[in-house]
Design a protein around this motif. Sequence first.
Motif: not given
Length: 134
Positions: A31-35, A56-58, A62-72
Amino acid sequence: MAGEELFDSLTHFVIVHNGQSSERAARIADQAVAFLVTAATATVPMVPSDDVDLGLHALILHTKEYAALCDRYAGRFLHHNPMPGGGARDPEKVAASAHAMKAAGFMVFDDLWTVNGTNLAQCDSDCGRPYGQA
């Protein structure tokens, strides 16, 4: 979307740091990724439920992966916007977020879309597959 390694890491994080069962932690991670993906292009303010916020906090940690998902998915970094001084989540915005996820084709796990124990998803049984305001 998030990749198996990231998903497993998110699930493990929620188990260890939030005391959730393996099955529930995996659903919270989902749900966090879908959100996040929904929030990238949402036309409503996105506010997670109490449970989804754990994922979401988890994910954000995961800053590198989070930033990549945001960018994508958003083409930009989606900043975390906690309510100043804490405070309760707006139930209408939480409900609208769950409905936006469903409209985007994601499965919404109703039992994870609660605020203070009140279910806000009210998702129909025809749910789809299995952050975004600047």
